[in-house]
Scaffold this motif. Structure first.
Motif, mmCIF file in Angstrom:
data_model
loop_
_atom_site.group_PDB
_atom_site.id
_atom_site.type_symbol
_atom_site.label_atom_id
_atom_site.label_comp_id
_atom_site.label_asym_id
_atom_site.label_seq_id
_atom_site.Cartn_x
_atom_site.Cartn_y
_atom_site.Cartn_z
ATOM 1 N N ASP A 1 -1.905 54.158 49.458
ATOM 2 C CA ASP A 1 -2.386 54.036 50.650
ATOM 3 C C ASP A 1 -1.337 53.849 51.968
ATOM 4 O O ASP A 1 -1.461 54.322 53.187
ATOM 5 C CB ASP A 1 -3.543 52.973 50.996
ATOM 6 C CG ASP A 1 -4.346 53.127 52.201
ATOM 7 O OD1 ASP A 1 -4.910 54.639 52.490
ATOM 8 O OD2 ASP A 1 -4.718 52.082 53.110
ATOM 9 N N HIS B 1 0.829 59.245 52.685
ATOM 10 C CA HIS B 1 0.344 60.049 53.829
ATOM 11 C C HIS B 1 0.836 61.420 53.630
ATOM 12 O O HIS B 1 2.183 61.474 53.606
ATOM 13 C CB HIS B 1 0.484 59.343 54.947
ATOM 14 C CG HIS B 1 -0.451 58.036 55.315
ATOM 15 N ND1 HIS B 1 -1.955 58.319 56.038
ATOM 16 C CD2 HIS B 1 -0.322 56.878 54.982
ATOM 17 C CE1 HIS B 1 -2.482 57.107 55.870
ATOM 18 N NE2 HIS B 1 -1.705 56.287 55.444
ATOM 19 N N ALA C 1 -5.131 56.836 51.892
ATOM 20 C CA ALA C 1 -4.371 57.631 52.841
ATOM 21 C C ALA C 1 -5.102 58.936 53.269
ATOM 22 O O ALA C 1 -6.313 58.821 53.506
ATOM 23 C CB ALA C 1 -2.911 58.204 51.778
#
Length: 243
Positions: A183, A187, A210
């Motif tokens: 998370d 990304h 993410a």
């Protein structure tokens, strides 16, 4: 320079869990784990959704003598490499055992963002490519440590490693990590299938981190070995692997 998880100066997710009392891996190392001790998640949740999940296991040198012939797993993923030069000493034997068993198999690399990502990716591919390949073999990046690098650096490192392996093989590697780690550092990686480790919540409650919309594998426990379920069938898992 670290050559094995237990020697890494930065504690990985799994080592931190060990220190918290989740499991002492040294008890398991060098022994075959009795299949009678391993209960697939479909027997744990009791939910209707769980019956559609595919059960799998993953191991490394910690379980160097694991007996795949007695395993109930429908897919197996084994450690091949770490860093720039470490080769898991049990990889070749386990890779061949999985071939004999005929289930979906995969190989993973434990990454260190303090190193060059292309060099690490090439090391992984060189070791895996030394062994006979099968259609559907999965390729995996295991990323659990930052080596003290920034969020931006770790994220860019993962993108470079994954893109290089995809360019060299035509296969989009699977990205493995703990949910919180993914998370924070994952990304922009949603183009790669997600294998998420989350040991607390029930499988159906594990939200993808993410940018991912879904996960394909959930590692739900590391007791007595790493156990997983996939939302995909074995045939669908194979479609993610080598052509």
């Amino acid at each position: 320079m670290p050559t094995h998880r237990i020697l890494s100066p930065v504690l990985s997710l799994k080592i931190r869990l060990n220190l918290a009392g989740r499991r002492v891996r040294s008890v398991v190392a060098g022994m075959s784990v009795a299949v009678s001790m391993i209960t697939p998640v479909v027997a744990l949740t009791g939910s209707a959704h769980a019956t559609s999940l595919t059960y799998g296991q993953d191991v490394s040198g910690y379980e160097s003598n694991y007996d795949w012939s007695a395993s109930p797993a429908k897919f197996g993923i084994v450690k091949a490499t770490e860093g720039l030069n470490f080769r898991d000493p049990s990889f070749v034997r386990q890779w061949r055992e999985l071939a004999g068993k005929g289930i979906v198999r995969g190989a993973y690399h434990y990454g260190h963002p303090g190193d060059d990502p292309v060099a690490e990716a090439d090391h992984f591919l060189s070791v895996v490519n030394e062994q006979p390949a099968k259609r559907g073999d999965l390729l995996v990046l295991d990323l659990e440590t930052t080596d003290g690098e920034s969020v931006a650096h770790v994220n860019a490192w993962a993108k470079t490693w994954l893109a290089h392996v995809k360019a060299e093989t035509g296969v989009a590697p699977i990205f493995y990590s703990g949910r919180d780690f993914a998370d924070t550092y994952g990304h922009g990686l949603a183009g790669y299938p997600l294998w998420v480790a989350a040991y607390g919540p029930a499988t159906e409650r594990v939200a993808p981190p993410a940018d991912w919309k879904k996960w394909i594998i959930h590692q739900y426990t590391d007791t007595p070995i790493d156990q997983n379920v996939s939302s995909l069938t074995p045939q669908q898992l194979r479609a993610l692997g080598r052509r």
